[in-house]
Design a protein around this motif. Structure first.
Motif, PDB file in Angstrom:
ATOM      1  N   SER B 130       1.793   3.298   5.039  1.00  0.00           N
ATOM      2  CA  SER B 130       1.369   2.142   4.261  1.00  0.00           C
ATOM      3  C   SER B 130       0.447   1.233   5.066  1.00  0.00           C
ATOM      4  CB  SER B 130       2.593   1.348   3.804  1.00  0.00           C
ATOM      5  OG  SER B 130       2.175   0.115   3.258  1.00  0.00           O
ATOM      6  N   MET B 131      -0.636   0.825   4.418  1.00  0.00           N
ATOM      7  CA  MET B 131      -1.571  -0.086   5.071  1.00  0.00           C
ATOM      8  C   MET B 131      -0.897  -1.419   5.391  1.00  0.00           C
ATOM      9  SD  MET B 131      -4.609   0.893   5.782  1.00  0.00           S
ATOM     10  CE  MET B 131      -5.350   2.504   5.672  1.00  0.00           C
ATOM     11  N   LEU B 132       0.034  -1.823   4.530  1.00  0.00           N
ATOM     12  CA  LEU B 132       0.686  -3.114   4.739  1.00  0.00           C
ATOM     13  C   LEU B 132       1.563  -3.091   5.989  1.00  0.00           C
ATOM     14  CD1 LEU B 132       0.322  -5.604   3.030  1.00  0.00           C
ATOM     15  CD2 LEU B 132       2.494  -5.145   1.933  1.00  0.00           C
ATOM     16  N   THR B 133       2.126  -1.930   6.293  1.00  0.00           N
ATOM     17  CA  THR B 133       2.920  -1.799   7.513  1.00  0.00           C
ATOM     18  C   THR B 133       2.018  -2.009   8.720  1.00  0.00           C
ATOM     19  OG1 THR B 133       4.127  -0.097   6.317  1.00  0.00           O
ATOM     20  CG2 THR B 133       4.625  -0.338   8.640  1.00  0.00           C
ATOM     21  N   GLU B 134       0.840  -1.381   8.653  1.00  0.00           N
ATOM     22  CA  GLU B 134      -0.119  -1.520   9.756  1.00  0.00           C
ATOM     23  C   GLU B 134      -0.526  -2.983   9.908  1.00  0.00           C
ATOM     24  OE1 GLU B 134      -2.999   1.649   9.660  1.00  0.00           O
ATOM     25  OE2 GLU B 134      -4.383   0.513  10.902  1.00  0.00           O
ATOM     26  N   VAL B 135      -0.717  -3.650   8.766  1.00  0.00           N
ATOM     27  CA  VAL B 135      -1.067  -5.070   8.793  1.00  0.00           C
ATOM     28  C   VAL B 135       0.033  -5.856   9.504  1.00  0.00           C
ATOM     29  CG1 VAL B 135      -1.377  -7.134   7.376  1.00  0.00           C
ATOM     30  CG2 VAL B 135      -2.475  -5.013   6.703  1.00  0.00           C
ATOM     31  N   ALA B 136       1.282  -5.631   9.083  1.00  0.00           N
ATOM     32  CA  ALA B 136       2.397  -6.402   9.637  1.00  0.00           C
ATOM     33  C   ALA B 136       2.531  -6.185  11.136  1.00  0.00           C
ATOM     34  CB  ALA B 136       3.688  -6.014   8.934  1.00  0.00           C
ATOM     35  N   GLY B 193      -8.955  -4.210   9.688  1.00  0.00           N
ATOM     36  CA  GLY B 193      -9.265  -3.000   8.933  1.00  0.00           C
ATOM     37  C   GLY B 193      -8.184  -2.669   7.932  1.00  0.00           C
ATOM     38  N   SER B 194      -6.936  -2.737   8.378  1.00  0.00           N
ATOM     39  CA  SER B 194      -5.880  -2.342   7.444  1.00  0.00           C
ATOM     40  C   SER B 194      -5.762  -3.335   6.295  1.00  0.00           C
ATOM     41  CB  SER B 194      -4.543  -2.165   8.163  1.00  0.00           C
ATOM     42  OG  SER B 194      -4.323  -3.198   9.071  1.00  0.00           O
ATOM     43  N   LEU B 195      -6.169  -4.589   6.506  1.00  0.00           N
ATOM     44  CA  LEU B 195      -6.201  -5.512   5.367  1.00  0.00           C
ATOM     45  C   LEU B 195      -7.230  -5.029   4.349  1.00  0.00           C
ATOM     46  CD1 LEU B 195      -5.870  -9.014   7.021  1.00  0.00           C
ATOM     47  CD2 LEU B 195      -4.354  -8.035   5.320  1.00  0.00           C
ATOM     48  N   GLY B 196      -8.329  -4.475   4.832  1.00  0.00           N
ATOM     49  CA  GLY B 196      -9.309  -3.887   3.927  1.00  0.00           C
ATOM     50  C   GLY B 196      -8.749  -2.639   3.282  1.00  0.00           C
ATOM     51  N   GLY B 197      -7.986  -1.895   4.088  1.00  0.00           N
ATOM     52  CA  GLY B 197      -7.374  -0.680   3.560  1.00  0.00           C
ATOM     53  C   GLY B 197      -6.377  -0.972   2.456  1.00  0.00           C
ATOM     54  N   VAL B 198      -5.736  -2.144   2.506  1.00  0.00           N
ATOM     55  CA  VAL B 198      -4.729  -2.504   1.496  1.00  0.00           C
ATOM     56  C   VAL B 198      -5.289  -2.293   0.090  1.00  0.00           C
ATOM     57  CG1 VAL B 198      -3.534  -4.481   0.445  1.00  0.00           C
ATOM     58  CG2 VAL B 198      -3.357  -4.073   2.892  1.00  0.00           C
ATOM     59  N   PHE B 207     -11.393  -0.379  -9.357  1.00  0.00           N
ATOM     60  CA  PHE B 207     -12.249  -1.437  -8.823  1.00  0.00           C
ATOM     61  C   PHE B 207     -12.134  -1.517  -7.294  1.00  0.00           C
ATOM     62  CE2 PHE B 207     -13.280  -5.782  -7.530  1.00  0.00           C
ATOM     63  CZ  PHE B 207     -14.538  -5.893  -8.088  1.00  0.00           C
ATOM     64  N   ALA B 208     -10.958  -1.181  -6.784  1.00  0.00           N
ATOM     65  CA  ALA B 208     -10.731  -1.325  -5.349  1.00  0.00           C
ATOM     66  C   ALA B 208     -10.948  -0.023  -4.596  1.00  0.00           C
ATOM     67  CB  ALA B 208      -9.303  -1.802  -5.106  1.00  0.00           C
ATOM     68  N   PHE B 209     -10.655   1.082  -5.251  1.00  0.00           N
ATOM     69  CA  PHE B 209     -10.593   2.354  -4.534  1.00  0.00           C
ATOM     70  C   PHE B 209     -11.924   2.753  -3.898  1.00  0.00           C
ATOM     71  CE2 PHE B 209     -10.987   7.052  -4.631  1.00  0.00           C
ATOM     72  CZ  PHE B 209     -10.114   7.298  -3.594  1.00  0.00           C
ATOM     73  N   ARG B 210     -11.828   3.196  -2.654  1.00  0.00           N
ATOM     74  CA  ARG B 210     -12.999   3.698  -1.935  1.00  0.00           C
ATOM     75  C   ARG B 210     -12.635   4.993  -1.212  1.00  0.00           C
ATOM     76  NH1 ARG B 210     -14.587  -0.223  -4.259  1.00  0.00           N
ATOM     77  NH2 ARG B 210     -16.107  -1.775  -3.586  1.00  0.00           N
ATOM     78  N   GLU B 211     -13.602   5.894  -1.158  1.00  0.00           N
ATOM     79  CA  GLU B 211     -13.416   7.053  -0.287  1.00  0.00           C
ATOM     80  C   GLU B 211     -13.523   6.552   1.147  1.00  0.00           C
ATOM     81  OE1 GLU B 211     -15.661   7.272  -2.842  1.00  0.00           O
ATOM     82  OE2 GLU B 211     -15.175   9.061  -4.004  1.00  0.00           O
ATOM     83  N   GLY B 212     -13.339   7.458   2.115  1.00  0.00           N
ATOM     84  CA  GLY B 212     -13.417   6.966   3.479  1.00  0.00           C
ATOM     85  C   GLY B 212     -13.395   8.066   4.494  1.00  0.00           C
ATOM     86  N   LEU B 213     -12.971   7.679   5.690  1.00  0.00           N
ATOM     87  CA  LEU B 213     -12.941   8.593   6.818  1.00  0.00           C
ATOM     88  C   LEU B 213     -11.480   8.812   7.189  1.00  0.00           C
ATOM     89  CD1 LEU B 213     -14.893   9.935   8.937  1.00  0.00           C
ATOM     90  CD2 LEU B 213     -14.474   7.911  10.343  1.00  0.00           C
ATOM     91  N   LEU B 214     -11.047  10.061   7.224  1.00  0.00           N
ATOM     92  CA  LEU B 214      -9.644  10.405   7.507  1.00  0.00           C
ATOM     93  C   LEU B 214      -8.720   9.583   6.593  1.00  0.00           C
ATOM     94  CD1 LEU B 214      -9.940  10.555  11.409  1.00  0.00           C
ATOM     95  CD2 LEU B 214      -9.989  12.472   9.814  1.00  0.00           C
ATOM     96  N   VAL B 215      -7.799   8.798   7.196  1.00  0.00           N
ATOM     97  CA  VAL B 215      -6.873   8.050   6.340  1.00  0.00           C
ATOM     98  C   VAL B 215      -7.413   6.669   5.989  1.00  0.00           C
ATOM     99  CG1 VAL B 215      -4.825   9.223   7.205  1.00  0.00           C
ATOM    100  CG2 VAL B 215      -5.601   7.146   8.337  1.00  0.00           C
ATOM    101  N   TRP B 216      -8.602   6.327   6.487  1.00  0.00           N
ATOM    102  CA  TRP B 216      -9.105   4.974   6.281  1.00  0.00           C
ATOM    103  C   TRP B 216     -10.217   4.907   5.242  1.00  0.00           C
ATOM    104  CZ3 TRP B 216      -8.886   6.456  11.731  1.00  0.00           C
ATOM    105  CH2 TRP B 216      -7.726   6.019  12.350  1.00  0.00           C
TER     106      TRP B 216
END
Lengths: 277, 411, 44
Positions: B130-136, B193-198, B207-216
């Motif tokens: 979870s991106m939120l875990t990374e944020v925390a 970054g992970s806040l952006g990933g959220v 509206f939010a979804f983006r492709e990316g690199l690996l898990v980001w």
């Protein structure tokens, strides 16, 4: 998250809802609330913060009389398999505390109320709005608490809840099977409250991995495409997002099937390709 | 009254005047604390959030303060890791602002969760996907770094510095500050970054979804870049406000221009990436999910094309242009316009990536959802601003925040 | 989460995530310990 990829024995419980049979009576919603101890408010005017695990939406074909047609769409939790159907549901993959989990033996997305700390990220992730937050303390009018089901724990303020496909009924059915020294449960032993309550028999529930089950026969899920229905009259909501839901809908009406997904202007005919690709 | 605590030879307003100022901000803090108490005691029904708007003003405030607080890690990185030494004259302010921003973010998060007493579950039962875990994780660790960076400054207070242990400790901490700053920059890259990933990982929200690199997702990189780019704008904005209030020049122009120039080029490169991302999303990602670009902008006036214009042009291209052109950034009025627009621009970006994500329907038969905050949400969001005013005022009054102050204000 | 927790899984996600977390905590902890000890030795 301990993953058990036991494909041979794994169930994949799912639901098929015949929208041409659904009258929009709301029995499924009532049965669900009663079965699952869903709390309610004194004033339910604001539908955006009231809890309805099963929610019936009303839609029309947008035409004026006499061509107006109406369709009701009951929407439980879709128990998404996620992209690639690997269990990375939109909600499960984002929950920071593993308070919602994908059960690989049943395909059911669980919610652990005592672990959820109410960040609501899962609600932001779910495109179906199947997740609800307990904005208030659950309070039942005096005496009514006696009608609560002892098999389902009521939820506390500040946590998220959602449809569980009446998972407690699955547990009860498994207990019975174990007691009777059977290896597995039968189709009619595990049925959700909404499926049983529907007076029009519009809701069918069963194991999508079992070709003997009615749900399988109705939609013929394609295991190579995350369970996408091979039956042309069947569809899933927002198929293109890749959420791989386990709730299927059937309708003879093309406009209803089209309403299940979004299409860029000029490419509306894309939905016909879905089942034949 | 408190002259023994004030840095040597520094001129400060009289204590009663200072106390009145603090009291005014204190009243706002109390108002916020009252609202916070209501939210904790009565629950989140005190807010105007609902099941369509589970993420709202608070999450925006979190993202925004962390973005504008990005000046701390980026200035630290420039000074300690890239060795731009003149930035030592503004790094203290950047650290104080960072401290205010990150402590505010943590406080708001503590109000925002439905079961605050279970907040530690995010560490104990962490879902590492979870991106939120990374944020925390990164947020709390980086806050520790900020505390470590703030301590030496506090210890330089005239009275505290007289205590030999504190004097040595402060000196020794300065000695290894590069290690802490590098750790902070590393953590910041991930939590920004992970806040952006959220938002970017929400594949159920076109509206939010983006492709990316690996898990980001791409938003991961865009958020890190934008925080580094726009963070200094806010640092400079606060500097200008402090200078205006104290009627003193506190940092030499060459330092301001250096930071402004770096910020300008960072914003420019960020904007190129952001525009490519937006175009790709509008032409490829959203249509592949069945959405026209305009379907996100044409339902209501609030989420019209103006918000995209405000974010990219007003809050992006204009400040970038001013900051990279020498003549313009050295014009004091244009400089102020640029840093204020830049700060607003990144705040609008965070607003869009939280609030607008929730607004448009995904199911065809669903409806748009609009939201306005309750007074409790507003009060708890204003609370950190008032708290920040108090903390920066205290720091300015009692700590040697600006090393060039004496030289610039010699009689 | 510690490796002896019932939820711990020996996979890349957990190793990177918690590895990073403990690594950072150790750096910060050692850094501060160094500063404090050095200050003490300078005094006495």
């Amino acid at each position: 998250m301990i993953k058990k990829h036991n494909k041979a024995k794994a169930h994949k419980f799912g639901m098929v809802i015949d929208l041409d049979k659904c009258t929009g009576c709301g029995s499924c919603m009532v049965a669900c609330m009663s079965e699952n101890n869903v709390p309610f408010k004194e004033n339910e005017t604001n539908k955006k913060d009231s809890i309805t695990w099963m929610h019936v939406y009303r839609l029309t074909n947008g035409k004026s009389f006499p061509d107006t047609e109406i369709c009701y769409i009951p929407r439980p939790c879709m128990h998404c398999g996620g992209k690639g159907d690997h269990g990375h549901s939109p909600c499960v993959s984002v929950c920071p505390a593993t308070a919602t989990d994908y059960d690989y033996t049943t395909g059911i997305v669980s919610q652990i109320y005592t672990r959820c700390f109410g960040c609501r990220y899962c609600m932001a992730a779910c495109p179906y709005h199947a997740r609800y937050f307990n904005w208030w303390d659950p309070i039942w009018p005096s005496g009514m608490e006696k009608t609560l089901s002892p098999d389902v724990s009521p939820r506390m303020r500040g946590v998220v809840e959602k449809c569980s496909f009446c998972f407690h009924r699955y547990q009860a059915a498994k207990d019975t099977a174990y007691f009777e020294e059977r290896e597995d449960i039968t189709e009619d032993e595990y049925q959700t409250a909404c499926a049983q309550a529907c007076p029009a028999n519009a809701i069918v529930f069963g194991d999508l991995n079992n070709s003997e089950h009615e749900v399988y026969k109705l939609v013929k899920p394609d295991p190579y495409h995350g369970g996408r229905p091979k039956e042309p009259k069947a569809f899933r909501l927002l198929e293109r997002l890749g959420t791989n839901p386990k709730v299927y809908y059937i309708s003879e009406r093309e406009w209803v099937r089209k309403a299940g997904d979004n299409y860029v202007k000029g490419k509306e005919k894309d939905h016909k390709k879905h089942n034949t690709e | 009254m408190d002259s023994a605590l004030i840095p040597k030879e520094a001129k400060r307003c009289s204590f009663p005047v200072f106390a009145v100022g603090i009291a005014v901000a204190g009243v706002i803090v109390l108002w916020g604390v009252y609202a916070m108490g209501l939210c904790w005691l009565k629950g989140l029904n005190q807010t105007n959030m609902n099941d369509y708007y589970g993420f709202a003003l608070w999450i925006w405030a979190d993202l925004a303060v962390i973005a504008i607080g990005g000046g701390a890690f980026f200035t630290g990185l420039l000074k300690y890791v890239f060795g731009i030494d003149e930035l030592k004259n503004i790094i203290n302010l950047a650290v104080v602002i960072g401290f205010v921003c990150y402590s505010s973010a943590l406080l708001i998060l503590a109000i925002d969760i439905g079961q605050p007493l279970r907040g530690w579950f995010i560490f104990w039962h962490a879902n590492v996907h979870s991106m939120l875990t990374e944020v925390a994780f990164c947020l709390s660790l980086y806050f520790s770094v900020l505390i470590i960076e703030f301590i030496p400054l506090i210890l330089e207070n005239r009275k505290l510095d007289k205590i030999p242990f504190f004097h040595h400790l402060s000196h020794n901490m300065h000695g290894v500050m590069a290690v802490f700053a590098a750790t902070g920059a590393f953590l910041s890259c991930f939590h920004q970054g992970s806040l952006g990933g959220v938002a970017g990982v929400l594949y159920g929200r076109p509206f939010a979804f983006r492709e990316g690199l690996l898990v980001w997702p791409w938003t991961f990189f865009l958020f890190t870049w934008s925080a580094a780019a726009y963070g200094p704008c806010f640092t400079l904005t606060v500097l200008k406000i402090v200078e205006k209030i104290t009627k003193k020049k506190l940092v030499k122009d060459n330092v301001v221009y250096t930071l402004a120039k770096i910020s300008g080029w960072m914003i420019t490169t960020y904007l190129i990436a952001k525009i490519i991302d937006t175009v790709y999303w509008a032409l490829v990602t959203a249509p592949s999910l069945g959405f026209n670009f305009m379907s996100f902008y044409s339902n209501n006036k609030f989420y019209g094309l103006w918000i995209l214009f405000a974010e990219i042009v007003l809050g992006g291209i204009i400040p970038a242009a001013i900051l990279i052109k020498k003549d313009w950034r050295e014009n004091s009025k244009l400089l102020i316009l640029a840093i204020v627009l830049g700060t607003l621009g990144v705040c609008i970006n965070r607003w869009v990536m939280v609030l607008q994500v929730m607004a448009p329907p995904v199911m065809t038969f669903d409806t748009w959802a609009l939201y306005y905050p309750s007074w409790q949400e507003v009060a708890t969001t204003v609370l950190p601003v008032a708290y920040g005013v108090i903390l920066i005022s205290l720091a300015y009054r009692y700590l040697p925040v600006f090393p060039q102050e004496k030289e610039l204000n010699a009689e | 989460m510690f490796p002896f927790c019932f939820e711990w899984v020996w996979d890349a996600g957990h190793l990177l995530f918690f590895g990073g977390m403990w690594y950072t905590i150790i750096i910060l902890g050692l850094g501060m310990t160094y500063c404090i000890f050095k200050s003490i030795t300078q005094l006495w």
